[in-house]
Design an enzyme around this catalytic site. Sequence first.
Site, PDB file in Angstrom:
ATOM      1  N   ALA A 125     -15.026  -1.113  -3.395  1.00 31.87           N
ATOM      2  CA  ALA A 125     -14.676  -1.224  -2.448  1.00 31.87           C
ATOM      3  C   ALA A 125     -13.633  -2.136  -2.378  1.00 31.87           C
ATOM      4  CB  ALA A 125     -15.611  -1.231  -0.925  1.00 31.87           C
ATOM      5  N   MET A 126     -12.630  -2.297  -1.729  1.00 38.87           N
ATOM      6  CA  MET A 126     -11.475  -3.477  -1.792  1.00 38.87           C
ATOM      7  C   MET A 126     -10.426  -2.757  -0.201  1.00 38.87           C
ATOM      8  SD  MET A 126      -8.989  -2.549  -4.962  1.00 38.87           S
ATOM      9  CE  MET A 126      -8.528  -0.693  -4.867  1.00 38.87           C
ATOM     10  N   PRO A 129      -9.923  -1.623   6.640  1.00 39.52           N
ATOM     11  CA  PRO A 129      -9.562  -0.640   7.846  1.00 39.52           C
ATOM     12  C   PRO A 129      -8.161  -2.035   8.347  1.00 39.52           C
ATOM     13  CG  PRO A 129     -12.002  -1.094   9.062  1.00 39.52           C
ATOM     14  CD  PRO A 129     -11.295  -1.677   7.211  1.00 39.52           C
ATOM     15  N   GLY A 130      -8.047  -3.062   8.649  1.00 36.90           N
ATOM     16  CA  GLY A 130      -6.547  -3.435   8.640  1.00 36.90           C
ATOM     17  C   GLY A 130      -5.717  -3.721   7.473  1.00 36.90           C
ATOM     18  N   GLU A 248      -6.641   2.895 -13.691  1.00 41.75           N
ATOM     19  CA  GLU A 248      -6.583   3.961 -12.121  1.00 41.75           C
ATOM     20  C   GLU A 248      -5.555   4.796 -11.958  1.00 41.75           C
ATOM     21  OE1 GLU A 248      -7.118   3.885  -7.386  1.00 41.75           O
ATOM     22  OE2 GLU A 248      -7.379   2.235  -7.957  1.00 41.75           O
ATOM     23  N   ARG A 249      -4.271   4.213 -12.717  1.00 40.78           N
ATOM     24  CA  ARG A 249      -2.968   4.509 -12.218  1.00 40.78           C
ATOM     25  C   ARG A 249      -2.965   5.595 -13.581  1.00 40.78           C
ATOM     26  NH1 ARG A 249      -1.106  -0.744 -10.655  1.00 40.78           N
ATOM     27  NH2 ARG A 249      -1.237  -0.938  -8.489  1.00 40.78           N
TER      28      ARG A 249
HETATM   29  C1  LIG Z   1      -7.849   9.694  -1.192  1.00 43.61           C
HETATM   30  C2  LIG Z   1      -8.505   8.203  -1.361  1.00 43.61           C
HETATM   31  C3  LIG Z   1      -9.490   7.450  -1.813  1.00 43.61           C
HETATM   32  C4  LIG Z   1      -9.200   6.239  -1.764  1.00 43.61           C
HETATM   33  N1  LIG Z   1     -10.442   5.492  -2.557  1.00 43.61           N
HETATM   34  C5  LIG Z   1     -10.150   4.049  -2.841  1.00 43.61           C
HETATM   35  C6  LIG Z   1     -11.165   3.510  -3.034  1.00 43.61           C
HETATM   36  O1  LIG Z   1     -12.699   3.987  -3.888  1.00 43.61           O
HETATM   37  N2  LIG Z   1     -11.450   1.897  -3.077  1.00 43.61           N
HETATM   38  C7  LIG Z   1     -10.324   1.460  -2.475  1.00 43.61           C
HETATM   39  O2  LIG Z   1     -11.079   0.453  -2.096  1.00 43.61           O
HETATM   40  N3  LIG Z   1      -9.830   1.797  -1.695  1.00 43.61           N
HETATM   41  C8  LIG Z   1      -9.227   3.392  -1.940  1.00 43.61           C
HETATM   42  N4  LIG Z   1      -8.214   4.153  -1.339  1.00 43.61           N
HETATM   43  C9  LIG Z   1      -7.556   3.187  -0.473  1.00 43.61           C
HETATM   44  C10 LIG Z   1      -6.161   3.264  -1.232  1.00 43.61           C
HETATM   45  O3  LIG Z   1      -6.225   2.325  -2.086  1.00 43.61           O
HETATM   46  C11 LIG Z   1      -5.514   2.410  -0.162  1.00 43.61           C
HETATM   47  O4  LIG Z   1      -4.742   4.229   0.621  1.00 43.61           O
HETATM   48  C12 LIG Z   1      -3.500   2.228  -0.356  1.00 43.61           C
HETATM   49  O5  LIG Z   1      -4.292   0.675  -0.270  1.00 43.61           O
HETATM   50  C13 LIG Z   1      -2.778   1.499   0.047  1.00 43.61           C
HETATM   51  O6  LIG Z   1      -2.863   0.844   1.704  1.00 43.61           O
HETATM   52  P1  LIG Z   1      -2.886   2.119   2.997  1.00 43.61           P
HETATM   53  O7  LIG Z   1      -3.624   3.449   3.453  1.00 43.61           O
HETATM   54  O8  LIG Z   1      -3.445   0.884   3.936  1.00 43.61           O
HETATM   55  O9  LIG Z   1      -1.508   1.744   3.361  1.00 43.61           O
HETATM   56  P2  LIG Z   1      -0.707   0.762   3.712  1.00 43.61           P
HETATM   57  O10 LIG Z   1      -0.970  -0.709   3.094  1.00 43.61           O
HETATM   58  O11 LIG Z   1      -1.432   0.358   5.498  1.00 43.61           O
HETATM   59  O12 LIG Z   1       0.647   1.059   3.434  1.00 43.61           O
HETATM   60  C14 LIG Z   1       1.382   1.885   4.867  1.00 43.61           C
HETATM   61  C15 LIG Z   1       3.215   2.122   4.123  1.00 43.61           C
HETATM   62  O13 LIG Z   1       3.307   0.785   3.733  1.00 43.61           O
HETATM   63  C16 LIG Z   1       4.659   1.112   2.596  1.00 43.61           C
HETATM   64  N5  LIG Z   1       3.966  -0.395   1.602  1.00 43.61           N
HETATM   65  C17 LIG Z   1       2.683  -1.067   1.561  1.00 43.61           C
HETATM   66  N6  LIG Z   1       3.703  -2.319   1.298  1.00 43.61           N
HETATM   67  C18 LIG Z   1       4.606  -2.043   1.111  1.00 43.61           C
HETATM   68  C19 LIG Z   1       5.691  -3.041   0.481  1.00 43.61           C
HETATM   69  N7  LIG Z   1       5.174  -3.911   0.499  1.00 43.61           N
HETATM   70  N8  LIG Z   1       6.956  -2.568   1.089  1.00 43.61           N
HETATM   71  C20 LIG Z   1       7.106  -1.752   0.865  1.00 43.61           C
HETATM   72  N9  LIG Z   1       6.269  -0.835   1.590  1.00 43.61           N
HETATM   73  C21 LIG Z   1       5.367  -1.160   1.754  1.00 43.61           C
HETATM   74  C22 LIG Z   1       2.715   1.988   1.613  1.00 43.61           C
HETATM   75  O14 LIG Z   1       3.749   2.214   0.467  1.00 43.61           O
HETATM   76  C23 LIG Z   1       2.440   3.036   2.719  1.00 43.61           C
HETATM   77  O15 LIG Z   1       3.698   4.126   2.880  1.00 43.61           O
HETATM   78  C24 LIG Z   1      -8.191   5.234  -1.258  1.00 43.61           C
HETATM   79  C25 LIG Z   1      -7.381   5.894  -0.260  1.00 43.61           C
HETATM   80  C26 LIG Z   1      -7.054   7.461  -0.466  1.00 43.61           C
HETATM   81  C27 LIG Z   1      -5.956   8.162   0.148  1.00 43.61           C
END
Ligand SMILES: Cc1cc2nc3c(=O)[nH]c(=O)nc-3n(C[C@H](O)[C@H](O)[C@H](O)COP(=O)(O)OP(=O)(O)OC[C@H]3O[C@@H](n4cnc5c(N)ncnc54)[C@H](O)[C@@H]3O)c2cc1C
Length: 316
Positions: A125-126, A129-130, A248-249
Amino acid sequence: MRRSVFNEDHQAFRETIRAFIEAEVAPVYDEWFAAGQAPRDFYYKLGELGVFGISVPEEFGGAGLDTHKFEAVLYEETARAGVNFGGSGVHVLLALPYIKMLATDEQKKRFLPRFVSGEEMWALAMTEPGTGSDVAGMKTTAKLSEDGTHYVLNGAKTFITGGVHADRVIVCARTSAPSAEDRRFGISLFAVDTKSEGYSVGRKLDKLGLRTSDTAELAFVDVKVPVEDLLGEENKGFYYLGTNLASERWGIAFGAYAQAKAAVRFAQSYVTDRTVFGKPVASFQNTKFELAACQAEVDAAEAWPTAPWRLWTPAS
Ligand SMILES: Cc1cc2nc3c(=O)[nH]c(=O)nc-3n(C[C@H](O)[C@H](O)[C@H](O)COP(=O)(O)OP(=O)(O)OC[C@H]3O[C@@H](n4cnc5c(N)ncnc54)[C@H](O)[C@@H]3O)c2cc1C
């Protein structure tokens, strides 16, 4: 395409997994899909099958194999069958590297045997919501108690794969404020027991894809985390995350390739069976062009000299 990357052990594992999917997963997969998750019991079965212990050292109940090739076989076989093993990928691919890298011997003895058997399913869990991409911006806190016996965890996480069934979650939380020179400083990792008071699982999120892999919201209200459950050193969490995200990647890259390969196979089968204007769709020239182009891309991914399985696996 003929491949020399897998040996007889991998082939035997492939046959076992294929038979397991046919017997245990395919007949009930529609139910899992509708429920949006695999049932908890399924993870015990994967544990019995030995899937969780492949790269866990033998002294902790695993097979001690330092390779991703068996996981690669799992990806190919689940994609081939059009199924998904729920949150088990996170258990092995995301959580295990942290346990192996950071846990003390005492923690490994406590955690790993139950990890291998599936009695204790793990998640990571990383995300909050924000806070997503900007991991350093996380707001969840863990404060050391005055008597130094435990941390008090407060905050919320979202998008946590495997979060519904997880028995232990690696929670990333701030133990110190960011330093003036480095805003990534101050995050620590904890192996949190999900039965702890104040720990709760919120909504299971609805998704377009990976529907049987549950994705949950988590909340922590004054959760007491024993100091024995800190993973690694305090305040170094961000650097640990940076190290392990590569693994993970690898999983995401390999999964994409395996699914592309399976999609071409499903398409071939469909166009062979489906008849239009009195002929199978497969007999039309354009269908052949399109499928050949897709197959060429899959073959290229398989043949690429730095393909994920070559980069990430030793010769064994
Ligand atoms: C199916 C699924 C499973 C997941 N499982 C896990 C899990 O097990 N544990 C966990 O901790 N998280 C999990 N996640 C969360 C995932 O790690 C996050 O969705 C990811 O880190 C992106 O964060 P965000 O969705 O809040 O997007 P945001 O960080 O809000 O980004 C929104 C948009 O801004 C863009 N953006 C962000 N930074 C930049 C930048 N520097 N320059 C330009 N554009 C940028 C992004 O590309 C994106 O399009 C999961 C997500 C999904 C969809």
